[in-house]
Write an enzyme that holds these catalytic residues in place. Sequence first.
Site, PDB file in Angstrom:
ATOM      1  N   CYS A 203       0.819  -1.429   0.099  1.00 36.46           N
ATOM      2  CA  CYS A 203      -0.037   0.074   0.229  1.00 36.46           C
ATOM      3  C   CYS A 203       0.621   1.265  -0.015  1.00 36.46           C
ATOM      4  CB  CYS A 203      -0.826   0.068   1.444  1.00 36.46           C
ATOM      5  SG  CYS A 203      -2.034  -1.490   1.008  1.00 36.46           S
TER       6      CYS A 203
HETATM    7  N1  LIG Z   1      -2.545  -6.242   2.317  1.00 34.61           N
HETATM    8  C1  LIG Z   1      -3.069  -5.046   2.662  1.00 34.61           C
HETATM    9  O1  LIG Z   1      -2.762  -4.801   3.955  1.00 34.61           O
HETATM   10  C2  LIG Z   1      -4.008  -4.163   2.295  1.00 34.61           C
HETATM   11  C3  LIG Z   1      -4.599  -3.364   2.920  1.00 34.61           C
HETATM   12  C4  LIG Z   1      -5.556  -2.295   2.351  1.00 34.61           C
HETATM   13  C5  LIG Z   1      -5.895  -2.281   1.225  1.00 34.61           C
HETATM   14  N2  LIG Z   1      -5.362  -3.116   0.282  1.00 34.61           N
HETATM   15  C6  LIG Z   1      -5.469  -3.155  -1.071  1.00 34.61           C
HETATM   16  O2  LIG Z   1      -6.652  -4.099  -1.384  1.00 34.61           O
HETATM   17  C7  LIG Z   1      -6.220  -4.592  -3.015  1.00 34.61           C
HETATM   18  C8  LIG Z   1      -5.890  -6.075  -2.714  1.00 34.61           C
HETATM   19  O3  LIG Z   1      -4.618  -6.518  -2.174  1.00 34.61           O
HETATM   20  P1  LIG Z   1      -4.317  -7.789  -1.421  1.00 34.61           P
HETATM   21  O4  LIG Z   1      -3.171  -7.341  -0.376  1.00 34.61           O
HETATM   22  O5  LIG Z   1      -5.309  -8.350  -0.836  1.00 34.61           O
HETATM   23  O6  LIG Z   1      -3.636  -8.349  -2.712  1.00 34.61           O
HETATM   24  P2  LIG Z   1      -3.259  -9.883  -2.914  1.00 34.61           P
HETATM   25  O7  LIG Z   1      -2.260  -9.863  -3.919  1.00 34.61           O
HETATM   26  O8  LIG Z   1      -3.065 -10.598  -1.639  1.00 34.61           O
HETATM   27  O9  LIG Z   1      -4.709 -10.540  -3.434  1.00 34.61           O
HETATM   28  C9  LIG Z   1      -5.282 -10.150  -4.628  1.00 34.61           C
HETATM   29  C10 LIG Z   1      -5.909 -11.767  -5.121  1.00 34.61           C
HETATM   30  O10 LIG Z   1      -6.626 -11.373  -6.406  1.00 34.61           O
HETATM   31  C11 LIG Z   1      -6.222 -12.463  -7.093  1.00 34.61           C
HETATM   32  N3  LIG Z   1      -6.549 -11.881  -8.494  1.00 34.61           N
HETATM   33  C12 LIG Z   1      -5.923 -11.036  -9.247  1.00 34.61           C
HETATM   34  N4  LIG Z   1      -6.645 -10.796 -10.460  1.00 34.61           N
HETATM   35  C13 LIG Z   1      -8.134 -11.361 -10.417  1.00 34.61           C
HETATM   36  C14 LIG Z   1      -9.163 -11.307 -11.096  1.00 34.61           C
HETATM   37  N5  LIG Z   1      -9.100 -10.926 -12.400  1.00 34.61           N
HETATM   38  N6  LIG Z   1     -10.323 -11.967 -10.431  1.00 34.61           N
HETATM   39  C15 LIG Z   1     -10.209 -12.580  -9.337  1.00 34.61           C
HETATM   40  N7  LIG Z   1      -9.144 -12.686  -8.719  1.00 34.61           N
HETATM   41  C16 LIG Z   1      -8.074 -12.090  -8.884  1.00 34.61           C
HETATM   42  C17 LIG Z   1      -4.906 -12.635  -7.072  1.00 34.61           C
HETATM   43  O11 LIG Z   1      -4.799 -13.921  -7.390  1.00 34.61           O
HETATM   44  C18 LIG Z   1      -4.793 -12.724  -5.515  1.00 34.61           C
HETATM   45  O12 LIG Z   1      -5.062 -14.011  -4.946  1.00 34.61           O
HETATM   46  C19 LIG Z   1      -5.173  -3.733  -3.120  1.00 34.61           C
HETATM   47  O13 LIG Z   1      -5.802  -2.632  -4.116  1.00 34.61           O
HETATM   48  C20 LIG Z   1      -4.532  -3.264  -2.196  1.00 34.61           C
HETATM   49  O14 LIG Z   1      -4.077  -1.857  -2.291  1.00 34.61           O
HETATM   50  C21 LIG Z   1      -4.333  -4.188   0.669  1.00 34.61           C
END
Ligand SMILES: NC(=O)c1ccc[n+]([C@@H]2O[C@H](COP(=O)([O-])OP(=O)(O)OC[C@H]3O[C@@H](n4cnc5c(N)ncnc54)[C@H](O)[C@@H]3O)[C@@H](O)[C@H]2O)c1
Length: 435
Positions: free
Chosen positions: A271
């Site tokens: 992030c």
């Molecule tokens: N990790 C954190 O602590 C956090 C905190 C706040 C916000 N975010 C935001 O949340 C969002 C997701 O982050 P994350 O950390 O969970 O990412 P991540 O990479 O852990 O998870 C994303 C998942 O989406 C899947 N994916 C990708 N394309 C896809 C599609 N077209 N259809 C279905 N699944 C698909 C991937 O395989 C993966 O499992 C981002 O925008 C991030 O900035 C993350």
Amino acid sequence: MFAELLQNIREKKITVGIVGLGYVGLPLAREFLKAGFPVLGFDVDGAKVELLARGDSYLKHVDGDFIGRYVSNGKFQTTSDPERLREADAILICVPTPLGKHREPDLSYVLGSTREISNVLRKGQVIVLESTTYPGTTGEEMLPILEEAGLKVGEDFFLGYSPEREDPGNKNFSTGTIPKVVSGITEKCLEVVKTLYDQVVETVPVSSVEVAESTKILENTYRAVNIALVNELKVVFGRMGIDIWEVIQAAKTKPFGFQAFYPGPGLGGHCIPIDPFYLTWKAREYGIHTRFIELAGEINTHIPYYVVEKTTTALNERGLSMKGAHILVLGVAYKPDIDDYRESPAFTIMDLLEQAGAVVEYHDPYIPKLRKTRKYAFRKASKPLTPEGLRQVHCAIIVTDHANIDYDLVLRSVPVVVDTRNVLSDITQEGIVKA
Ligand SMILES: NC(=O)c1ccc[n+]([C@@H]2O[C@H](COP(=O)([O-])OP(=O)(O)OC[C@H]3O[C@@H](n4cnc5c(N)ncnc54)[C@H](O)[C@@H]3O)[C@@H](O)[C@H]2O)c1
């Protein structure tokens, strides 16, 4: 249809679909399961889908037994088949939002999922984007794709934005106890989105999707800028022989107007190093530069170089050169007690050390092996911490302050220990260097 939808949500008669079962999506699925909703998890990564379908978890902070229980009773199903999104009444999108090669927003995951949903969109469905992004994404980018299905937003289907505030490893807060900002494209959209999240968490409604999108960007920029400030002061005070950690400790006693941020080896995680640049990109459309964001980025990006410079000097003072030195990086996760190493500064540090000719190994209790990242392809496995193994090491750099690392053993065995996290603050010993 509208009143019936609200009632079905309150009575938990709807299926919640989660798109993207990662660090955000999986804990969110857990909250809706706990509240009594059937959950359909959708991910393009077949390996994750299979693992969950076997009743397992791949995240340290999501209990495998919990997943197993809900898979067995049929409440939690997972799939890679986008057609099945038709079955979900509410679809929450939690896919990655990285930066491209030229630091431009990469919305391909968000727009790809939106297209898949548009293909199956039916009356009465609720779509919410959770991924962090720039203001305008939900209304300007997603809405036109969804309306290609021939349905009207606010009447036939409902669209909103609710930013995730997940903080993996935080012992005081988790998905279910962090208030959640909710928004909708129309008033009815907001009412549906709010009612949905009200079932699992305290909600904070705002007047538009753009306000909700901007809120998340503000939260992350606030952190990036304040971390940059203490990182800069670390360098300045360090040169003057003043310990920044002691300064922060003292400043923190002020009961108002000061919130403590801590310096470190550089920014990491999915992030903080990334999200503010989504705004930078969007602001260009309006002819505006985001100077605070750029400056914070510049300072934070420099910090791994500073850590390596301090290490070189420390070795030099002991008659050792960086070339050929055996260096152990302690912790490669981007923060303590978690297994996530996305955008971790450990990689830049290891890369710089290797470029300077050092022999680099790492130890991280949560990360047994390094996989290729967007930028780096280290083929390394975590080196066990043993007295024999440590005897070859000239210098250890504490990059992540995991609680379960035996720092005493390291201090007994390694002549130079560079501490970027102030873990060794209580110890006075020759060879400890703060960086
Ligand atoms: N990790 C954190 O602590 C956090 C905190 C706040 C916000 N975010 C935001 O949340 C969002 C997701 O982050 P994350 O950390 O969970 O990412 P991540 O990479 O852990 O998870 C994303 C998942 O989406 C899947 N994916 C990708 N394309 C896809 C599609 N077209 N259809 C279905 N699944 C698909 C991937 O395989 C993966 O499992 C981002 O925008 C991030 O900035 C993350």
